[in-house]
Design a protein around this motif. Sequence first.
Motif, mmCIF file in Angstrom:
data_model
loop_
_atom_site.group_PDB
_atom_site.id
_atom_site.type_symbol
_atom_site.label_atom_id
_atom_site.label_comp_id
_atom_site.label_asym_id
_atom_site.label_seq_id
_atom_site.Cartn_x
_atom_site.Cartn_y
_atom_site.Cartn_z
ATOM 1 N N LEU A 135 38.492 22.158 38.220
ATOM 2 C CA LEU A 135 37.545 23.030 37.507
ATOM 3 C C LEU A 135 37.991 23.261 36.073
ATOM 4 O O LEU A 135 37.540 24.196 35.414
ATOM 5 C CB LEU A 135 37.454 24.379 38.224
ATOM 6 C CG LEU A 135 36.902 24.319 39.638
ATOM 7 C CD1 LEU A 135 37.104 25.634 40.332
ATOM 8 C CD2 LEU A 135 35.434 23.943 39.607
ATOM 9 N N GLY A 136 38.890 22.432 35.588
ATOM 10 C CA GLY A 136 39.385 22.592 34.232
ATOM 11 C C GLY A 136 40.166 23.884 34.060
ATOM 12 O O GLY A 136 40.144 24.503 33.002
ATOM 13 N N GLY A 137 40.867 24.289 35.115
ATOM 14 C CA GLY A 137 41.708 25.492 35.044
ATOM 15 C C GLY A 137 40.906 26.775 35.073
ATOM 16 O O GLY A 137 41.429 27.857 34.849
ATOM 17 N N ASN A 138 39.615 26.667 35.412
ATOM 18 C CA ASN A 138 38.756 27.840 35.356
ATOM 19 C C ASN A 138 38.248 28.232 36.748
ATOM 20 O O ASN A 138 37.058 28.218 37.015
ATOM 21 C CB ASN A 138 37.586 27.569 34.399
ATOM 22 C CG ASN A 138 36.669 28.771 34.273
ATOM 23 O OD1 ASN A 138 37.126 29.902 34.382
ATOM 24 N ND2 ASN A 138 35.391 28.511 34.056
ATOM 25 N N ALA A 139 39.192 28.564 37.641
ATOM 26 C CA ALA A 139 38.809 28.985 38.987
ATOM 27 C C ALA A 139 38.460 30.468 38.956
ATOM 28 O O ALA A 139 39.059 31.286 39.632
ATOM 29 C CB ALA A 139 39.919 28.695 39.984
ATOM 30 N N ALA A 140 37.480 30.815 38.145
ATOM 31 C CA ALA A 140 37.087 32.213 37.976
ATOM 32 C C ALA A 140 36.505 32.741 39.270
ATOM 33 O O ALA A 140 35.999 31.993 40.091
ATOM 34 C CB ALA A 140 36.067 32.314 36.855
ATOM 35 N N GLY A 141 36.595 34.051 39.444
ATOM 36 C CA GLY A 141 35.956 34.668 40.594
ATOM 37 C C GLY A 141 36.827 34.757 41.826
ATOM 38 O O GLY A 141 36.364 35.146 42.887
ATOM 39 N N MET A 142 38.108 34.385 41.681
ATOM 40 C CA MET A 142 39.010 34.420 42.841
ATOM 41 C C MET A 142 40.304 35.139 42.517
ATOM 42 O O MET A 142 40.892 34.891 41.469
ATOM 43 C CB MET A 142 39.392 32.990 43.225
ATOM 44 C CG MET A 142 38.608 32.436 44.369
ATOM 45 S SD MET A 142 39.420 31.014 45.128
ATOM 46 C CE MET A 142 39.707 29.929 43.790
ATOM 47 N N TYR A 143 40.727 35.993 43.429
ATOM 48 C CA TYR A 143 42.064 36.591 43.353
ATOM 49 C C TYR A 143 42.986 35.857 44.310
ATOM 50 O O TYR A 143 42.544 35.403 45.356
ATOM 51 C CB TYR A 143 42.058 38.043 43.840
ATOM 52 C CG TYR A 143 41.566 39.072 42.890
ATOM 53 C CD1 TYR A 143 42.176 39.266 41.655
ATOM 54 C CD2 TYR A 143 40.525 39.920 43.266
ATOM 55 C CE1 TYR A 143 41.727 40.260 40.806
ATOM 56 C CE2 TYR A 143 40.064 40.911 42.421
ATOM 57 C CZ TYR A 143 40.670 41.070 41.194
ATOM 58 O OH TYR A 143 40.224 42.054 40.367
ATOM 59 N N GLN B 18 36.289 37.813 44.132
ATOM 60 C CA GLN B 18 36.395 39.035 43.318
ATOM 61 C C GLN B 18 35.207 39.969 43.491
ATOM 62 O O GLN B 18 35.379 41.184 43.586
ATOM 63 C CB GLN B 18 36.536 38.663 41.842
ATOM 64 C CG GLN B 18 37.987 38.477 41.446
ATOM 65 C CD GLN B 18 38.136 37.966 40.023
ATOM 66 O OE1 GLN B 18 37.155 37.839 39.290
ATOM 67 N NE2 GLN B 18 39.360 37.668 39.645
ATOM 68 N N ALA B 19 34.030 39.407 43.553
ATOM 69 C CA ALA B 19 32.840 40.248 43.709
ATOM 70 C C ALA B 19 32.864 40.939 45.068
ATOM 71 O O ALA B 19 32.533 42.126 45.183
ATOM 72 C CB ALA B 19 31.572 39.415 43.554
ATOM 73 N N ALA B 20 33.297 40.200 46.106
ATOM 74 C CA ALA B 20 33.383 40.779 47.449
ATOM 75 C C ALA B 20 34.374 41.935 47.470
ATOM 76 O O ALA B 20 34.148 42.952 48.135
ATOM 77 C CB ALA B 20 33.791 39.712 48.465
ATOM 78 N N LEU B 21 35.457 41.780 46.711
ATOM 79 C CA LEU B 21 36.473 42.827 46.700
ATOM 80 C C LEU B 21 35.895 44.118 46.111
ATOM 81 O O LEU B 21 36.317 45.216 46.478
ATOM 82 C CB LEU B 21 37.702 42.368 45.909
ATOM 83 C CG LEU B 21 38.969 43.208 46.082
ATOM 84 C CD1 LEU B 21 39.352 43.352 47.548
ATOM 85 C CD2 LEU B 21 40.125 42.598 45.314
ATOM 86 N N LYS B 22 34.925 44.006 45.248
ATOM 87 C CA LYS B 22 34.274 45.204 44.701
ATOM 88 C C LYS B 22 33.271 45.772 45.708
ATOM 89 O O LYS B 22 33.251 46.967 45.976
ATOM 90 C CB LYS B 22 33.550 44.871 43.389
ATOM 91 C CG LYS B 22 34.525 44.535 42.267
ATOM 92 C CD LYS B 22 33.916 44.744 40.893
ATOM 93 C CE LYS B 22 34.896 44.368 39.791
ATOM 94 N NZ LYS B 22 34.811 42.925 39.435
ATOM 95 N N LEU B 23 32.450 44.860 46.293
ATOM 96 C CA LEU B 23 31.368 45.308 47.178
ATOM 97 C C LEU B 23 31.855 45.772 48.550
ATOM 98 O O LEU B 23 31.241 46.625 49.172
ATOM 99 C CB LEU B 23 30.356 44.172 47.365
ATOM 100 C CG LEU B 23 29.579 43.778 46.109
ATOM 101 C CD1 LEU B 23 28.862 42.445 46.310
ATOM 102 C CD2 LEU B 23 28.594 44.884 45.729
#
Length: 218
Positions: free
Chosen positions: A81-89, A195-200
């Motif tokens: 992903l070009g170092g962009n695994a956004a959205g995951m902790y 990350q979104a799940a961790l908020k919800l």
Amino acid sequence: MITLALSKGRIFEETLPLLQAAGITVLEDPEKSRKLILATNSPEVQVVLVRASDVPTYVQYGGADLGVAGRDVLIEHNHALGGNAAGMYQPLDLNIARCRMSVAVRDDFDYARAVKQGSRIRVATKYTEIARQHFADKGVHVDLIKLYGSMELAPLTGLADAIVDLVSTGNTLKANRLVEVEQIMDISSRLVVNQAALKLKREPLRRMIDAFASAIPK
Ligand code: PRT
Ligand code: MG
């Protein structure tokens, strides 16, 4: 509902004690059932079975709230992903499914000499990013050959001089007359959380993460 993504085999088996610590029992045996969604004793928790290398994808895009994946898989996924695994902790190293990433060659191949002479070395691997980085750090010129499995065969057939693969007992290498010549890194599996799940779903996910943390094997 909380959805946990696991792969069949060692990750599933070694995650069970961690789930136990969270009071969760999986109600079906993935080796016996063909189901891909497994119920647990908790009506709020289900397990989905995916390929080991698909776990980060499920978690990143919210197909699962959390999952367990090897460091090998996470590094390769991140790179794809070009170092962009956004959205995951990655809150926890679970210290399970441990092994090491190593360079191995045929027992009659003089790896040290090839490196010293600055020869180009042909390396077959599923882990092209880890291999690329390793040989770049050492200043060794390599031609990488991407394979999807049975790396051990490559040096035996003349496809490659060396492989980069996971080693645990070393029995697979030995059975194929290969020897480990370098250890690249230690590997274990990590918990990954959307990350979104961790908020919800903060409360139930927190409880699960804390229970996992308390049960990590030494
Ligand atoms: O099979 P699939 O393509 O779906 O995925 P996968 O092969 O990656 O899944 P799986 O379940 O085999 O591995 C899941 C994770 O377990 C990996 O991503 C690693 O983080 C971890 N792990 C721990 C291992 C090993 N130990 C291991 N020994 N993964 C694979 N192996 C293989 C290795 O590739 C080699 O072929 O086992 C063989 C070597 O084992 P020894 O004991 O003979 O040295
Ligand atoms: Mg496998």
